[in-house]
Scaffold this motif. Structure first.
Motif, PDB file in Angstrom:
ATOM      1  N   SER A 430       9.463   4.430   1.363  1.00 33.26           N
ATOM      2  CA  SER A 430       9.128   5.824   1.656  1.00 33.26           C
ATOM      3  C   SER A 430       8.378   6.423   0.470  1.00 33.26           C
ATOM      4  O   SER A 430       8.533   5.983  -0.676  1.00 33.26           O
ATOM      5  CB  SER A 430      10.394   6.636   1.923  1.00 33.26           C
ATOM      6  N   SER A 431       7.559   7.423   0.754  1.00 35.80           N
ATOM      7  CA  SER A 431       6.775   8.041  -0.314  1.00 35.80           C
ATOM      8  C   SER A 431       7.654   8.743  -1.341  1.00 35.80           C
ATOM      9  O   SER A 431       7.291   8.861  -2.501  1.00 35.80           O
ATOM     10  CB  SER A 431       5.785   9.050   0.285  1.00 35.80           C
ATOM     11  N   CYS A 432       8.830   9.218  -0.915  1.00 34.22           N
ATOM     12  CA  CYS A 432       9.748   9.865  -1.846  1.00 34.22           C
ATOM     13  C   CYS A 432      10.547   8.857  -2.662  1.00 34.22           C
ATOM     14  O   CYS A 432      11.219   9.228  -3.628  1.00 34.22           O
ATOM     15  CB  CYS A 432      10.696  10.793  -1.092  1.00 34.22           C
ATOM     16  N   GLY A 433      10.487   7.576  -2.274  1.00 34.11           N
ATOM     17  CA  GLY A 433      11.178   6.532  -3.026  1.00 34.11           C
ATOM     18  C   GLY A 433      12.671   6.477  -2.805  1.00 34.11           C
ATOM     19  O   GLY A 433      13.383   5.827  -3.579  1.00 34.11           O
ATOM     20  N   SER A 434      13.164   7.116  -1.748  1.00 32.33           N
ATOM     21  CA  SER A 434      14.615   7.158  -1.542  1.00 32.33           C
ATOM     22  C   SER A 434      15.130   6.106  -0.565  1.00 32.33           C
ATOM     23  O   SER A 434      16.337   5.909  -0.469  1.00 32.33           O
ATOM     24  CB  SER A 434      15.022   8.549  -1.039  1.00 32.33           C
ATOM     25  N   PHE A 435      14.237   5.441   0.176  1.00 34.64           N
ATOM     26  CA  PHE A 435      14.709   4.408   1.087  1.00 34.64           C
ATOM     27  C   PHE A 435      13.598   3.400   1.372  1.00 34.64           C
ATOM     28  O   PHE A 435      12.410   3.648   1.164  1.00 34.64           O
ATOM     29  CB  PHE A 435      15.237   5.003   2.403  1.00 34.64           C
ATOM     30  N   LEU A 436      14.032   2.232   1.845  1.00 39.81           N
ATOM     31  CA  LEU A 436      13.156   1.136   2.230  1.00 39.81           C
ATOM     32  C   LEU A 436      13.391   0.848   3.711  1.00 39.81           C
ATOM     33  O   LEU A 436      14.530   0.797   4.163  1.00 39.81           O
ATOM     34  CB  LEU A 436      13.466  -0.113   1.390  1.00 39.81           C
ATOM     35  N   VAL A 437      12.320   0.663   4.462  1.00 37.25           N
ATOM     36  CA  VAL A 437      12.424   0.405   5.899  1.00 37.25           C
ATOM     37  C   VAL A 437      11.961  -1.021   6.180  1.00 37.25           C
ATOM     38  O   VAL A 437      10.926  -1.469   5.663  1.00 37.25           O
ATOM     39  CB  VAL A 437      11.577   1.403   6.712  1.00 37.25           C
ATOM     40  N   ALA A 438      12.719  -1.727   7.010  1.00 32.40           N
ATOM     41  CA  ALA A 438      12.394  -3.105   7.385  1.00 32.40           C
ATOM     42  C   ALA A 438      12.306  -3.217   8.898  1.00 32.40           C
ATOM     43  O   ALA A 438      13.158  -2.679   9.625  1.00 32.40           O
ATOM     44  CB  ALA A 438      13.455  -4.068   6.855  1.00 32.40           C
ATOM     45  N   GLY A 439      11.261  -3.881   9.370  1.00 31.20           N
ATOM     46  CA  GLY A 439      11.123  -4.195  10.779  1.00 31.20           C
ATOM     47  C   GLY A 439      11.579  -5.624  11.024  1.00 31.20           C
ATOM     48  O   GLY A 439      10.987  -6.577  10.506  1.00 31.20           O
ATOM     49  N   VAL A 440      12.651  -5.797  11.796  1.00 34.74           N
ATOM     50  CA  VAL A 440      13.300  -7.102  11.974  1.00 34.74           C
ATOM     51  C   VAL A 440      13.089  -7.593  13.401  1.00 34.74           C
ATOM     52  O   VAL A 440      13.111  -6.811  14.355  1.00 34.74           O
ATOM     53  CB  VAL A 440      14.809  -7.001  11.660  1.00 34.74           C
ATOM     54  N   GLY A 441      12.894  -8.908  13.536  1.00 33.96           N
ATOM     55  CA  GLY A 441      12.722  -9.493  14.860  1.00 33.96           C
ATOM     56  C   GLY A 441      13.338 -10.870  14.959  1.00 33.96           C
ATOM     57  O   GLY A 441      13.619 -11.524  13.953  1.00 33.96           O
ATOM     58  N   GLN A 442      13.531 -11.315  16.181  1.00 34.58           N
ATOM     59  CA  GLN A 442      14.035 -12.663  16.398  1.00 34.58           C
ATOM     60  C   GLN A 442      12.937 -13.708  16.244  1.00 34.58           C
ATOM     61  O   GLN A 442      13.236 -14.893  16.108  1.00 34.58           O
ATOM     62  CB  GLN A 442      14.645 -12.761  17.801  1.00 34.58           C
ATOM     63  N   GLU A 443      11.680 -13.255  16.236  1.00 34.43           N
ATOM     64  CA  GLU A 443      10.535 -14.155  16.096  1.00 34.43           C
ATOM     65  C   GLU A 443       9.590 -13.623  15.041  1.00 34.43           C
ATOM     66  O   GLU A 443       9.626 -12.445  14.687  1.00 34.43           O
ATOM     67  CB  GLU A 443       9.771 -14.270  17.432  1.00 34.43           C
ATOM     68  N   HIS A 444       8.731 -14.502  14.558  1.00 39.08           N
ATOM     69  CA  HIS A 444       7.693 -14.102  13.612  1.00 39.08           C
ATOM     70  C   HIS A 444       6.687 -13.205  14.320  1.00 39.08           C
ATOM     71  O   HIS A 444       6.447 -13.342  15.530  1.00 39.08           O
ATOM     72  CB  HIS A 444       6.998 -15.350  13.049  1.00 39.08           C
ATOM     73  N   ARG A 445       6.080 -12.304  13.590  1.00 41.26           N
ATOM     74  CA  ARG A 445       5.198 -11.309  14.201  1.00 41.26           C
ATOM     75  C   ARG A 445       3.931 -11.918  14.796  1.00 41.26           C
ATOM     76  O   ARG A 445       3.322 -11.336  15.690  1.00 41.26           O
ATOM     77  CB  ARG A 445       4.797 -10.256  13.160  1.00 41.26           C
ATOM     78  N   LEU A 446       3.539 -13.104  14.324  1.00 42.65           N
ATOM     79  CA  LEU A 446       2.276 -13.685  14.788  1.00 42.65           C
ATOM     80  C   LEU A 446       2.446 -14.813  15.797  1.00 42.65           C
ATOM     81  O   LEU A 446       1.456 -15.313  16.334  1.00 42.65           O
ATOM     82  CB  LEU A 446       1.472 -14.208  13.583  1.00 42.65           C
TER      83      LEU A 446
END
Length: 482
Positions: A430-446
């Motif tokens: 995040s731009s404020c530096g207070s958290f990290l976001v992760a996008g999780v999946g059962q498969e690779h994105r490609l």
């Protein structure tokens, strides 16, 4: 007889004269009255106007002063005046912060120095030594996509998350509540009924630094432009000959860069809804793209094993080599340094003045496979906290790893890991530096090479807990900006 005639004439003349005299006298009286009325009206108008002039003397004086200032002020004087206003504004802002953070030094000088270092690409805020592992249950999970998360971005004010997945849907999330605000469903086929949305997998997205535009790219070679507030489709850009794999808005502008599997980088003017130019150089599909405020961008060239820096104004490019495998992700740390990850399991730290990595971590996420047939687990995503010494990497080993960049970005040291099962297809601070976001999946994105059934297709928000006792000067460290 003539006597009588003369008398009649004389009498007639006298009569006419008296009548005419009376008429003239009446006309003169009317004229005099009219003039008197006009004179009174003029006097009243003069009195009213003089009163209004007295009432607006202050306003007129101000306007005259402003006009005189505009006329007499030179360009240099205007520049000096605006500079003083800017410095006064900075002083006010920093004094407010100083009350909370108890600054003991000149906040204006530090602010200006930070801005100068940020522009030169040498700013490195020491935040890594403050961070510590979040406690159990601190990670929040947002579920709404049916298929693996492919890409996401965080709004400049850190209040919303925009995500996309292989189901072609776009979702806008509220960070505080974790609820879905808006969603755009995917289209199963080419819909001719005027419905807006993606009919193919969305591979990338970007949001402008002012939050006015959101751009998404898909496997149909299309770039869709949205209004982030309403998720209304604004425009569709066409021009790439293969899947759009990278998007990024130049910071502070509405200039959009796009990268594609057709091995090209295109520049777009979003305000004019216009194509600008195309850049060629990569020998394989481009897998990632990023940019900041300078009129340049960086790309990861996939299996051509090169990282390139594109100088738009100079119409030139810098080529970097260092990974032994396909380079799948790249992120700028500041204007002069960047981090990249490859499928050979290596994580590399780069500077724009050296063609080889400043630091490389081999097998950053360990090995996978049976003894004797082990292979490094490839890096599927990287992220950097802007203008700091913190970077993060993701794979499919069940952990997100955070790293500390050493002095002058010449080393990478592990900080801690956050357990998270599945393919970490995308990471974003995040731009404020207070958290990290992760996008999780059962498969690779490609692709769909294998599936991790125990994983969940979700968005995970990881709080970045800071321990001020590790850094006595933590109170004087400013949070990173967008």
């Amino acid at each position: 007889m003539s006597f009588f005639i003369k008398k009649k004439v004389v009498d007639r003349e006298r009569t006419n004269g008296s009548v005419r005299g009376n008429k003239r006298k009446g006309a003169d009286d009317k004229t005099t009255a009219t003039k008197a009325k006009r004179k009174q009206t003029i006097q009243r108008d003069d009195e009213i106007s003089s009163d209004s002039e007295k009432e607006s003397d202050g306003e007129r004086g101000k306007k005259e002063e402003e006009n005189d200032l505009e006329v007499e002020e030179t360009a240099q004087e205007k520049k000096l005046r605006l500079t003083k206003l800017y410095l006064e504004q900075l002083r006010t802002e920093e004094e407010d912060k100083a009350d909370d953070r108890a600054f003991r030094h000149d906040v204006i000088a530090d602010r200006l120095q930070d801005e100068l270092m940020e522009q030169s690409g040498t700013l490195q805020r020491q935040i890594a030594k403050e961070l510590r592992l979040p406690g159990p249950g601190a990670v929040r999970v947002l579920r709404g996509h049916q298929l693996p998360i492919v890409c996401l971005v965080i709004s400049p004010d850190s209040k919303h998350i925009f995500s996309a997945s292989k189901d072609c849907t776009l979702i806008k999330w509220d960070v505080e509540s974790g609820r879905r605000v808006l969603s755009v469903p995917g289209l199963k086929k080419k819909d001719k009924s005027g419905v807006d949305g993606h009919a193919a997998h969305v591979l990338c997205m970007a949001i402008s630094s002012d939050g006015k535009y959101l751009a998404t790219g898909d496997r149909d070679n299309l770039i869709l432009l949205w209004n982030p507030a309403t998720m209304q489709l604004l425009h569709t850009f066409k021009g790439h000959r293969d899947a759009v794999s990278g998007l990024c808005f130049r910071k502070g502008t509405h200039q959009l860069y796009s990268a594609s599997h057709d091995r090209s980088v295109k520049v777009w003017n979003v305000d004019e809804r216009a194509y600008v130019e195309t850049l060629f150089g990569h020998q394989d599909a481009i897998m990632g793209l990023d940019c900041l405020a300078r009129e340049r961008c960086v790309t990861a060239g996939g299996r051509d094993r090169s990282v390139r820096v594109w100088k738009i104004l100079e119409e030139s490019q810098l080529v970097f080599h260092g990974h032994a495998g396909s380079i799948d992700c790249i992120q700028l740390i500041n204007e002069e340094h960047m981090v990249s990850g490859a499928d050979d399991g290596s994580l590399a730290l780069w500077g724009l003045h050296k063609k080889r990595p400043l630091a490389t971590v081999q097998k950053a996420h360990g090995m996978l496979g049976e003894p004797g047939l082990e292979q490094p687990q490839w890096i599927t995503s990287v992220a950097a906290m802007l203008n700091s010494d913190v970077v993060a990497s993701g794979s499919h080993d069940g952990h997100i790893r955070l790293w500390k960049c050493g002095a002058s970005f010449k080393s990478l040291e592990p900080l801690f890991t956050v357990p998270l099962s599945g393919f970490i297809n995308v990471l974003a601070f995040s731009s404020c530096g207070s958290f990290l976001v992760a996008g999780v999946g059962q498969e690779h994105r490609l692709g769909r090479w294998w599936r991790m059934k125990e994983a969940k297709n979700a968005i995970c928000i990881i709080p970045l807990v800071r321990d001020a006792t590790r850094n006595p000067e933590a109170a004087a460290v400013e949070e990173p900006k967008t």
